[in-house]
Design an enzyme around this catalytic site. Structure first.
Site, short mmCIF file in Angstrom:
data_model
loop_
_atom_site.label_atom_id
_atom_site.label_comp_id
_atom_site.label_asym_id
_atom_site.label_seq_id
_atom_site.Cartn_x
_atom_site.Cartn_y
_atom_site.Cartn_z
N HIS A 198 0.83 -1.21 0.00
CA HIS A 198 0.00 0.00 0.00
C HIS A 198 0.86 1.26 0.00
CE1 HIS A 198 -3.38 -2.61 1.65
NE2 HIS A 198 -3.68 -2.26 0.44
N GLU A 440 -3.42 -17.40 -21.66
CA GLU A 440 -2.13 -17.34 -20.98
C GLU A 440 -1.50 -18.72 -20.82
OE1 GLU A 440 -2.68 -15.50 -17.12
OE2 GLU A 440 -4.60 -16.48 -16.81
N ASP A 464 2.12 -14.80 -18.24
CA ASP A 464 2.08 -16.25 -18.06
C ASP A 464 2.30 -17.00 -19.37
OD1 ASP A 464 1.79 -16.85 -15.32
OD2 ASP A 464 -0.23 -15.99 -15.37
N CYS A 511 -2.87 -7.96 -22.31
CA CYS A 511 -2.89 -7.33 -20.98
C CYS A 511 -1.67 -7.68 -20.14
CB CYS A 511 -4.17 -7.67 -20.24
SG CYS A 511 -4.26 -9.41 -19.81
C1 PEP Z 1 -0.62 -12.35 -17.46
O1 PEP Z 1 -0.40 -13.52 -17.11
O2 PEP Z 1 -0.09 -11.82 -18.45
C2 PEP Z 1 -1.55 -11.51 -16.69
C3 PEP Z 1 -1.90 -10.32 -17.11
O3 PEP Z 1 -1.99 -12.00 -15.50
P1 PEP Z 1 -1.14 -11.96 -14.14
O4 PEP Z 1 0.06 -11.10 -14.38
O5 PEP Z 1 -2.07 -11.42 -13.12
O6 PEP Z 1 -0.80 -13.41 -13.96
MG MG Z 2 -1.61 -14.48 -15.62
#
Ligand code: PEP
Ligand code: MG
Length: 605
Positions: A198, A440, A464, A511
């Site tokens: 935080h 992923e 991932d 993402c």
């Molecule tokens: C990813 O795996 O790219 C993802 C966005 O999820 P996290 O980083 O939360 O595993």
């Molecule tokens: Mg992920």
């Protein structure tokens, strides 16, 4: 600047809040609470001792309430963090167990509290996830303020600091961090803490450079030492030489200039030279981050990682609490979309109250959707909260860790059942809510054509996807050189998913962290990706880079890239074609090394 002849020392920590500052160190410590004595109390005195503990808790809680009430306007969005700490004061694990220990062992309150906190710490230390370690830090911070009250020690008063300094502390609680006055504190360094602590989040929104997790900063730095904090690279330099000072002063002014230019244009659309508009969205972990998403010009939230709300506590949150949280985010962001990812926990990102500590290989274990399908009650509670929040704006649901088509069908079935029961109860929700899956896991990428028939969008989680495709642990430093986002295998896999998405008329968004590096943009655009989601701070530079690219050109360029057989080959072609553009948009080209001024990351070419 005056400085001594002492040797320059460089410390590496976690880059939590970007920017560079140079100044004198000011150490803040929690005096008087380190040495705790143990003594026994008689049965007759037990109730008095418990009363003493309770009143220390009350005083600490009242002080926090006072801080909450006097929090300045620019930090009001973080009140929620302080409220979380307020709840922790009465947490069973801390409050309940301390009283229990006093009753069972007939020991003084300080000793009982100390024992309970070290047990909690030990339990969290066995989990490698930074989120969890952050939550242990919350408990420790709360317990420290109780301890100060029990022992009559003086509380840390950051608000009273009168000099322009760099704060050096073992750890700072969110309450302490929120008292920082911007005109007094230039930067922040701590021994403990990490990116998702935080304290880190507050530092980012105050926009003060911060490096946390330095481990021994408070041992190595003395009051008035000259210190450079490079919050972009995550490094701290103590006793810098004249040459280092000159170098960092230049870096500092480059960074400030870069930031000024970047933020001036952050609200312009991400439209390419040939008129294609891309959506640049944000990844968030906490509701209070929505303010920075809007400030940095995010077009919406592409990934709301909901684990945090489950991790920052000691039992599952209920529907009402989840709903309140989602509704806040959705309402602030409306009419922009908010993609809420369902719980992605695993043994690693495990819950103290629900995970199996014996799981040998947690990233390949009962993670994400697998956990939720095995625990339908937990899943349904979250789905109800998400659906209810969908009545207040534009919500999309995203399922994580999909590796088989059956999982998509099962998750959708549970979603449909949940929607039915809300309908029967007469509760409003968006009955056309869009449903997506994370791509992923390589099997999901390969089966994307099958998956596409049952969903509205793909969100490619490259963090991932790279880990699983290249068999490289994403958090293992020993193999970090093998963790390559521009490895041809990854590029081909993204191409496959993007092509499937186009042919099936579903959206494909990236993402993972890969989306936040301008360097990757010519390739991602060339592959046909038109939605990107990333940490809020990277949005301005990504939008700026997009505005200097031409999608048609990237489409031609990608044919050359696809012929390459190694990441080095890919980089060479990329720099040959786009080196100049990337330099203009925040990369500094220096002796064959490109340094990304926005992230501090380096890429050799
Ligand atoms: C990813 O795996 O790219 C993802 C966005 O999820 P996290 O980083 O939360 O595993
Ligand atoms: Mg992920």
């Amino acid at each position: 600047m005056d400085h001594t002849d002492e040797k320059e020392v460089r410390l590496k920590g976690i880059n939590v809040s970007p920017g560079i500052c140079i100044g004198k160190a000011y150490l803040v410590g929690k005096e008087g609470v380190d040495v705790v004595n143990k003594y026994y109390i008689s049965q007759d005195n037990l109730q008095n001792e418990i009363k003493r503990f309770k009143s220390a808790v009350k005083r600490a809680k009242d002080k926090l309430q006072e801080i909450i009430e006097t929090t300045p306007e620019e930090l009001r969005q973080h009140i929620h963090i302080l409220e979380t700490h307020k709840v922790l004061y009465k947490d069973k694990m801390l409050y309940g167990r301390t009283i229990e220990t006093m009753e069972k062992e007939l020991v003084n309150a300080e000793w009982a509290l100390k024992q309970v906190v070290s047990n909690v710490k030990r339990m969290f230390d066995n989990m490698t996830d930074p989120y969890l370690q952050g939550r242990a830090a919350d408990i420790v911070q709360v317990s420290e303020s109780i301890m100060q009250n029990l022992m009559g020690a003086k509380a840390l008063d950051i608000g009273a600091i009168r000099k322009r300094v760099i704060l050096v502390a073992s750890d700072l609680s969110p309450a302490e961090t929120s008292q920082i006055q911007l005109e007094k504190i230039k930067g922040l360094i701590t021994d403990l803490g990490g990116k998702t602590s935080h304290t880190g989040i507050i530092a980012r929104s105050l926009e003060i450079p911060a490096v946390l997790g330095l481990e021994r900063a408070t041992h190595l730095i003395k009051n008035d030492d000259i210190v450079i904090v490079d919050g972009t690279a995550g490094c701290v330099i103590v006793h810098p030489t004249d040459q280092t000072l000159v170098e960092f002063e230049e870096r500092q002014s480059n960074y400030e200039r870069y930031k000024a230019v970047i933020s001036r244009h952050s609200h312009l659309p991400a439209e390419t030279v040939d008129g294609i508009k891309l959506e640049v969205l944000a990844n968030i972990e906490l509701p209070e981050e929505v303010v920075s998403v809007i400030n940095y010009g995010g077009d919406g939230i592409g990934l709301y990682r909901t684990e945090f709300q489950y991790l920052s506590r000691l039992q599952f949150p209920d529907e009402h609490e989840l709903f309140d949280n989602y509704k806040d985010v959705v309402e602030v962001m409306a009419p922009r979309s908010v993609t809420i990812r369902t719980l992605d926990i695993s043994g690693e990102k495990g819950l103290s109250y629900a995970s199996d500590p014996d799981e040998k290989n947690p990233v390949l274990g009962l993670r994400g959707i697998r956990y939720c399908l095995k625990n339908p009650d937990v899943f349904k509670t979250q789905l109800r909260a998400i659906l209810r929040a969908s009545a207040y704006g534009r919500v999309r649901i995203l399922f994580p860790m999909i590796s088989r088509h059956e999982e998509v069908l099962a998750a959708k079935k549970l979603l449909a059942n949940t929607a039915d029961s809300l309908d029967k109860e007469g509760i409003d929700f968006d009955d056309n809510i869009e449903v997506g899956i994370m791509i992923e896991v390589p099997s999901a990428a390969i089966m994307a054509d099958v998956m596409a028939k049952d969903i509205d969008f793909f969100s490619i989680g490259t963090n991932d996807l790279i880990q699983y495709s290249l068999a490289v642990d994403r958090v293992n430093r020993q193999v970090s050189h093998l963790y390559q986002s521009l490895n041809p295998a990854i590029i081909r896999m993204i191409k496959h998913v993007a092509d499937v998405a186009k042919n099936n008329n579903v959206e494909a968004c990236i993402c993972g962290e890969m989306a936040s590096d301008p360097m990757n943009l010519p390739i991602l655009l060339g592959l046909g990706i038109d939605r990107l989601s990333m940490n809020p701070q990277s949005i301005p530079i990504i939008k700026k880079t997009i505005r200097s690219l031409n999608v048609k050109d990237t489409g031609l360029f990608i044919t050359d890239i696809l012929k390459e057989t190694s990441e080095t080959g890919v980089m060479k072609i990329l720099m040959g074609a786009y080196g100049n553009i990337l330099q203009d948009t925040g990369y500094k080209h220096d002796k064959g090394v490109l340094t990304n001024l926005s992230t501090g990351g380096e890429n050799s070419i």
